[in-house]
Design a protein around this motif. Sequence first.
Motif, short mmCIF file in Angstrom:
data_model
loop_
_atom_site.label_atom_id
_atom_site.label_comp_id
_atom_site.label_asym_id
_atom_site.label_seq_id
_atom_site.Cartn_x
_atom_site.Cartn_y
_atom_site.Cartn_z
N VAL A 12 -80.46 30.94 43.47
CA VAL A 12 -79.12 30.17 43.31
C VAL A 12 -79.55 28.92 43.06
O VAL A 12 -80.14 27.98 43.49
N THR A 13 -79.94 28.53 41.81
CA THR A 13 -79.84 27.57 41.06
C THR A 13 -79.32 26.11 40.28
O THR A 13 -78.48 25.75 41.28
N ASN A 14 -79.02 26.31 39.08
CA ASN A 14 -78.05 25.87 38.19
C ASN A 14 -77.75 26.82 37.96
O ASN A 14 -78.46 27.94 36.91
N PRO A 15 -76.51 26.48 36.92
CA PRO A 15 -76.21 27.70 36.16
C PRO A 15 -76.38 28.27 34.79
O PRO A 15 -77.05 29.48 34.52
N GLY A 16 -77.64 26.99 34.37
CA GLY A 16 -78.52 27.46 32.94
C GLY A 16 -79.55 28.13 33.79
O GLY A 16 -79.82 29.32 32.69
N GLN A 17 -79.77 27.63 34.48
CA GLN A 17 -81.09 28.66 35.26
C GLN A 17 -81.45 29.91 35.84
O GLN A 17 -81.84 31.03 35.34
N VAL A 18 -79.69 30.03 35.86
CA VAL A 18 -79.21 30.75 36.72
C VAL A 18 -79.09 31.82 35.94
O VAL A 18 -79.83 33.19 35.82
N ALA A 19 -78.59 32.29 34.60
CA ALA A 19 -78.69 32.72 33.22
C ALA A 19 -79.94 32.92 33.00
O ALA A 19 -79.51 34.18 32.15
N HIS A 20 -80.90 32.36 32.45
CA HIS A 20 -82.21 32.88 32.27
C HIS A 20 -82.98 33.55 33.48
O HIS A 20 -83.41 34.21 32.60
N ASP A 21 -82.52 33.67 34.23
CA ASP A 21 -83.10 34.18 35.26
C ASP A 21 -82.67 35.66 35.46
O ASP A 21 -83.41 36.83 35.25
N LEU A 22 -80.95 35.44 35.26
CA LEU A 22 -80.48 36.83 34.77
C LEU A 22 -80.48 37.94 33.72
O LEU A 22 -81.10 38.88 33.92
N ALA A 23 -81.22 37.00 32.89
CA ALA A 23 -81.37 37.35 31.28
C ALA A 23 -82.82 38.11 31.50
O ALA A 23 -82.98 39.49 30.26
N GLN A 24 -83.72 37.57 32.21
CA GLN A 24 -84.98 38.15 32.13
C GLN A 24 -85.30 39.45 33.29
O GLN A 24 -85.83 40.54 32.66
N ALA A 25 -84.36 39.70 34.20
CA ALA A 25 -84.17 40.32 35.38
C ALA A 25 -83.45 41.46 34.58
O ALA A 25 -83.98 42.70 34.61
N LEU A 26 -82.49 41.54 33.40
CA LEU A 26 -82.10 42.81 32.60
C LEU A 26 -83.07 42.96 32.00
O LEU A 26 -83.47 44.47 31.50
N LYS A 27 -83.78 42.73 30.98
CA LYS A 27 -85.13 42.96 30.28
C LYS A 27 -85.81 43.72 30.91
O LYS A 27 -86.64 44.89 30.41
N VAL A 28 -86.46 42.98 32.13
CA VAL A 28 -87.33 44.04 32.95
C VAL A 28 -87.11 45.54 32.97
O VAL A 28 -87.22 45.92 33.40
N LEU A 29 -85.72 45.18 33.44
CA LEU A 29 -84.77 46.56 34.15
C LEU A 29 -85.32 47.65 32.57
O LEU A 29 -85.31 48.84 32.46
N ARG A 30 -84.88 46.95 31.75
CA ARG A 30 -84.68 47.61 30.68
C ARG A 30 -85.84 47.70 29.83
O ARG A 30 -86.18 49.13 29.27
N ASP A 31 -87.17 47.08 29.92
CA ASP A 31 -88.64 47.75 29.59
C ASP A 31 -89.50 48.61 30.69
O ASP A 31 -91.03 49.23 29.54
N ASP A 32 -88.71 48.11 31.92
CA ASP A 32 -89.63 48.69 32.90
C ASP A 32 -89.10 50.73 33.16
O ASP A 32 -88.45 50.04 34.65
N SER A 33 -89.45 51.70 32.92
CA SER A 33 -88.29 52.27 33.30
C SER A 33 -88.56 53.25 34.66
O SER A 33 -87.71 53.53 35.19
N GLU A 34 -90.16 52.94 35.02
CA GLU A 34 -90.36 53.34 36.80
C GLU A 34 -89.70 52.62 37.62
O GLU A 34 -89.01 52.66 38.21
N ARG A 35 -89.11 51.24 37.13
CA ARG A 35 -89.08 50.16 37.55
C ARG A 35 -87.04 50.59 37.73
O ARG A 35 -86.42 50.54 38.81
N TRP A 36 -86.87 50.83 36.82
CA TRP A 36 -85.21 50.81 36.48
C TRP A 36 -84.79 52.14 37.41
O TRP A 36 -83.70 52.70 38.04
#
Length: 399
Positions: free
Chosen positions: A341-365
Amino acid sequence: MVNVKLLMSAYACAPDKGSEAGIGWSWVNGMADLGHDVTVLTHTRNRSEIETAPVRPNLRFEYVSPSTLSGKVKGQLGVFAQYFSWQAEALATARKSGLFDVVHHVTWGSLQGGSHLWKLGYPFVFGPVGGGQTMPPTFYTIVQGDLRLERLRTAVTRLMPWFPPARATFRRANLVLAANTETGELAKRMGAQHIEYMADTAMQPHLLHPPEARQSKELFEVLWVGRLLHRKAVLLAIDVMERLDDGFRLTIYGDGPDGPALAHRIQHSLARHRIDWKGQVPWGEVMVAYRSSDAFLFTSARDTMGSQVFEAMGSGLPVVTMNHQGVGTHVPDAAGIKVPVTNPGQVAHDLAQALKVLRDDSERWQAAAQSAFDSVQSHLPEKRLEQMDRLYRGLRVKS
């Protein structure tokens, strides 16, 4: 095994209801189902609905009314005036209701409201209770509407350790059930000696749907579900989508006061062609969405927990969220990705990166999906009742 003679305080308690009334009804019936001798203090207005429902012979209701004077107070202040008056009347009724092994206050689960029932002198349980969480001040810039009430709520919460009725409740409770870490920490500062963590909502077993292997498809489907209130920060989900490529689609279910702001934000977003706001729909449609999506995005800036998180986990959806409050306490790290939990801009960036990780790594998903499904089963009603039964018996032995 000897059953417990139990007094339960459930200001809100009625069959076939959601929110606090449904929580109260679930608790009192669950304890009666375990064979305990249960007496319930509840508001008189619940009587007609309770008396039309089938009730076990070991479950008895005492109907209590607040004073007539408290009903003359209007607005939100009147809601609390009636609640505090009801509590005083409930204590008087309880003193004439017999002897008990344990007393348990279940609704309202209000940190500020406390309870008078510790004065009976029996082992006393309070909760599950939330309310110790506050909105991160950095998020004031992205929520809609008048923030004066939000700032007032934060100030009141911070002053709770010096509020005598609430402080007395926590100091005298033999056990406090805290719905999240923030509430547990506040309870400690208010004098609570024994704290256990328990969510204020349960996962209903009929909603469980084991995860399946994610199918190869063009779009990674992100789901957001909830009431459009300022503290839910749904506009943050739009910020997240603007940081993702065209391989992601966001579907939003829910309506509420922030609806107009959401419509305006979507209309002017560069990601609008990848965002589908469904509004308020039949619950069955939402359940289908849980089972056909790839990740659950939870953006709340202030929330005790959020039953929709458990529902998503029950369908094997990895949870992408901030690491705070109820989701920080009850969603395991392996069941998705929780960002700082930081600021909205950084959180939005981090959440987007998290979604990319789940999409690109099927084993982690797949591992996150299975972890979400497995871990949410500890929040099934039967598991909570078994835990509470053990705690009751432990308190009775010590008394």
